[in-house]
Write a protein that holds these residues in place. Sequence first.
Motif, mmCIF file in Angstrom:
data_model
loop_
_atom_site.group_PDB
_atom_site.id
_atom_site.type_symbol
_atom_site.label_atom_id
_atom_site.label_comp_id
_atom_site.label_asym_id
_atom_site.label_seq_id
_atom_site.Cartn_x
_atom_site.Cartn_y
_atom_site.Cartn_z
ATOM 1 N N GLN A 33 0.725 -1.296 -0.075
ATOM 2 C CA GLN A 33 0.097 -0.007 -0.135
ATOM 3 C C GLN A 33 0.855 1.214 -0.016
ATOM 4 O O GLN A 33 2.121 1.225 0.448
ATOM 5 C CB GLN A 33 -0.948 -0.090 1.248
ATOM 6 N N PHE A 34 0.428 2.236 -0.625
ATOM 7 C CA PHE A 34 1.112 3.414 -0.727
ATOM 8 C C PHE A 34 0.260 4.897 -0.782
ATOM 9 O O PHE A 34 -0.784 4.728 -1.205
ATOM 10 C CB PHE A 34 2.134 3.425 -2.145
ATOM 11 N N ASN A 35 0.992 5.761 -0.323
ATOM 12 C CA ASN A 35 0.352 6.951 -0.323
ATOM 13 C C ASN A 35 0.339 7.715 -1.574
ATOM 14 O O ASN A 35 1.433 7.823 -2.395
ATOM 15 C CB ASN A 35 0.743 7.959 0.898
ATOM 16 N N PHE A 36 -0.718 8.522 -1.713
ATOM 17 C CA PHE A 36 -0.922 9.310 -3.177
ATOM 18 C C PHE A 36 0.260 10.271 -3.178
ATOM 19 O O PHE A 36 0.823 11.290 -2.163
ATOM 20 C CB PHE A 36 -2.035 10.030 -3.214
ATOM 21 N N TYR B 122 9.072 -3.528 -5.864
ATOM 22 C CA TYR B 122 8.505 -2.829 -6.897
ATOM 23 C C TYR B 122 8.686 -1.304 -6.306
ATOM 24 O O TYR B 122 9.436 -1.143 -5.418
ATOM 25 C CB TYR B 122 6.743 -2.918 -6.483
ATOM 26 N N SER B 123 8.582 -0.343 -7.544
ATOM 27 C CA SER B 123 8.876 1.060 -7.222
ATOM 28 C C SER B 123 7.670 1.817 -7.756
ATOM 29 O O SER B 123 6.836 1.300 -8.625
ATOM 30 C CB SER B 123 10.085 1.537 -7.919
ATOM 31 N N VAL B 124 7.234 2.838 -7.031
ATOM 32 C CA VAL B 124 6.234 3.583 -7.544
ATOM 33 C C VAL B 124 6.661 5.071 -7.903
ATOM 34 O O VAL B 124 7.335 5.555 -7.029
ATOM 35 C CB VAL B 124 5.082 3.536 -6.624
ATOM 36 N N LYS B 125 6.096 5.524 -8.984
ATOM 37 C CA LYS B 125 6.361 6.942 -9.368
ATOM 38 C C LYS B 125 5.277 7.676 -9.614
ATOM 39 O O LYS B 125 4.439 7.038 -10.397
ATOM 40 C CB LYS B 125 7.411 6.995 -10.446
ATOM 41 N N PHE B 126 4.911 8.800 -9.165
ATOM 42 C CA PHE B 126 3.695 9.668 -9.331
ATOM 43 C C PHE B 126 4.248 10.736 -10.519
ATOM 44 O O PHE B 126 5.194 11.368 -10.163
ATOM 45 C CB PHE B 126 2.962 10.286 -8.125
ATOM 46 N N LEU C 227 7.913 5.639 -3.953
ATOM 47 C CA LEU C 227 8.787 4.817 -3.572
ATOM 48 C C LEU C 227 9.641 4.167 -4.491
ATOM 49 O O LEU C 227 9.564 3.739 -5.604
ATOM 50 C CB LEU C 227 7.754 3.445 -2.956
ATOM 51 N N THR C 228 10.882 3.462 -3.921
ATOM 52 C CA THR C 228 11.796 3.131 -4.700
ATOM 53 C C THR C 228 12.323 1.780 -4.110
ATOM 54 O O THR C 228 12.887 1.734 -3.033
ATOM 55 C CB THR C 228 13.167 3.756 -4.880
ATOM 56 N N CYS C 229 12.201 0.784 -4.826
ATOM 57 C CA CYS C 229 12.893 -0.667 -4.546
ATOM 58 C C CYS C 229 12.435 -1.235 -3.085
ATOM 59 O O CYS C 229 13.080 -1.622 -2.303
ATOM 60 C CB CYS C 229 14.371 -0.561 -4.675
ATOM 61 N N GLU C 230 10.823 -1.112 -3.130
ATOM 62 C CA GLU C 230 10.210 -1.573 -1.807
ATOM 63 C C GLU C 230 10.224 -3.106 -1.883
ATOM 64 O O GLU C 230 9.836 -3.618 -3.092
ATOM 65 C CB GLU C 230 8.966 -0.869 -1.818
ATOM 66 N N LYS C 231 10.359 -3.904 -0.974
ATOM 67 C CA LYS C 231 10.320 -5.346 -0.872
ATOM 68 C C LYS C 231 9.039 -5.719 -0.632
ATOM 69 O O LYS C 231 8.113 -5.303 0.143
ATOM 70 C CB LYS C 231 11.213 -5.712 0.315
ATOM 71 N N VAL C 232 8.513 -6.845 -1.639
ATOM 72 C CA VAL C 232 7.182 -7.199 -1.499
ATOM 73 C C VAL C 232 7.457 -8.627 -0.306
ATOM 74 O O VAL C 232 6.831 -8.893 0.494
ATOM 75 C CB VAL C 232 6.627 -7.898 -2.580
ATOM 76 N N CYS C 233 8.373 -9.636 -0.960
ATOM 77 C CA CYS C 233 8.551 -10.749 -0.078
ATOM 78 C C CYS C 233 9.874 -11.442 -0.714
ATOM 79 O O CYS C 233 10.323 -11.043 -1.949
ATOM 80 C CB CYS C 233 7.322 -11.786 0.059
#
Length: 600
Positions: A45-48, A209-213, A52-58
């Motif tokens: 889960q991530f905030n608007f 994963y990484s997330v970019k807005f 996030l860069t290179c976050e671990k899932v599992c």
Amino acid sequence: MKTRAKPVWRLVLSFIALRSCAAFYLPGLAPVSFCEEGTSGDECQFNFNKNLTCEKVCTRTYDISAKDDKKKLDFLKSGMQGSKCPLTPKLIIDNMPVTWCYNVEDNQKYCNPGFPIGCLVTPDGHPKDACVINSAFNKKNMYYLFNHVDIMITYHSGATEGWKGARLVGATLEPKSIKHEDENKLTCDGPPMEIPNEFTSNTKVTYSYSVKFVENNSIKWASRWDYILVSMPHTNIQWFSIMNSLVIVLFLSGMVAMIMLRTLHKDIARYNQVDQEEAQEESGWKQVHGDVFRPPRKGMLLSVFLGQGTQIFIMTFTTLFLACLGFLSPANRGALMTCAVVLWVLLGTPAGYVSARLYKTFGGEKWKTNVLLTALLCPGIVFADFFLMNLILWVEGSSAAIPFGTLVAILALWFGISMPLTFIGAYFGFKKPSLEQPVRTNQIPRQIPEQSFFTKPIPGIIMGGILPFGCIFIQLFFILNSIWSHQMYYMFGFLFLVFIILLITCSEATILLCYFHLCAEDYHWWWRSFLTSGFTAVYLFIYAVHYFFSKLQIVGAASTILYFGYTMIMVLIFFLFTGTIGFFACFWFVNKIYSVVKVD
């Protein structure tokens, strides 16, 4: 959808190994997460507007000594072989698919609603499928697992337009293969995640994963699907389908016009000029005027089919019309099916009315049986098939299985709304007088002369479904893709046009064959008119079997049963739909020609 100050967008990352390849083709076999057996992460889960860069899932470890791990890893590798059994996870955010966009021929961009879980470099060094996107994928006989995704979310800000928040207008991702040396300190700049073809040592895979807005105020929320829909190169094929169908319609229309304007007109003029004694020596459709409206055998079943077919026809027409107007957008998932079910429930009255009126015309007296069969027979078959398919999903532990409460709600709609409306329609149908026939029926049936091969019932019925199916088979390919291969279907304008062409084609093909059979003095047209156009459903089933073996490569008994179980529901509905069209077209034609000829 406007967002609040600090919304949390939840996105389940589908790094999944499925129990069978069919799970991505069939809506429903349960996904089994890689991150099971005590590991956590599985969901992010991530905030608007917070990158996030290179976050671990599992992290998932495959032990060489565990048979179950070897089996799972082998299945994972089979999903990376592309053409044999591809696994393509689908991600959804804000009711919108997260797409993988890449360039194809002529520098055109194609956006796929799914992405591969990996790729293979063959023993001779040939990169297959997605392995061509990276020159680092160059080791022979090696699998490369896409264990990382870069997600880019594009939003339209309301700060400059006087409203608070933001609206999501795009979501794309790029799958990558990265070997994380330290699972507790991810950098996402390592070498590719290699999985050897031979399982000779323990394998550890860390998913990330990484997330970019990205803000883009030039894209409006109403047009946020455009970049996906424009990239789908189906329009030219659709126009080819329409032109192919129009050629068939023009051919049939020409044949019908020739019969109506020339042959039939001459027949009527000749029959009205000769006296009765000369007419006894004539041959042709007039000679069966005393038997053409003789009630058919199994009139109860035919009237029930026609009542249900009328209900399905009105439901289909209304649903497609609303979809053409934009009320049932693919962006609103499930709207099309919900609309169809609600309309079917509310259209019980026309079904009961048509069935009762025709049954009374056939001289039937068991009106209670007719009403109950109209309300229960075909819906009961569909519900029983659907329940068995859902039972298989329950056994498989699928998240796509419909809850028991929902099934109870469907039964409540059926028995609480649809059935009473069917009874009301049947009441008014039986209150009406029987349909008046233009000629009287003789007491003694006329003997039917020996028929040629092409005027016998079975060859005529088989030939009757070919042309209607020829109008729809290209469109059918895209519909099956949208159901079983999770492709998006949005061209309802094309579909509505094909629907109209199918309506015309079924009517004209049935009228043509009915005329030829009447000219051969075979007056058993009631069931034949229904089965002639209804036989199109048999060709639909044959095409579905071909699609199953040539496109899906489904494995597993459960998946196969699911496919053919749902296909049989489609075939039954299509059979009633097309059969009803052919019957009423032929009914109008027969009434018309016998109402203008003089009969003593």
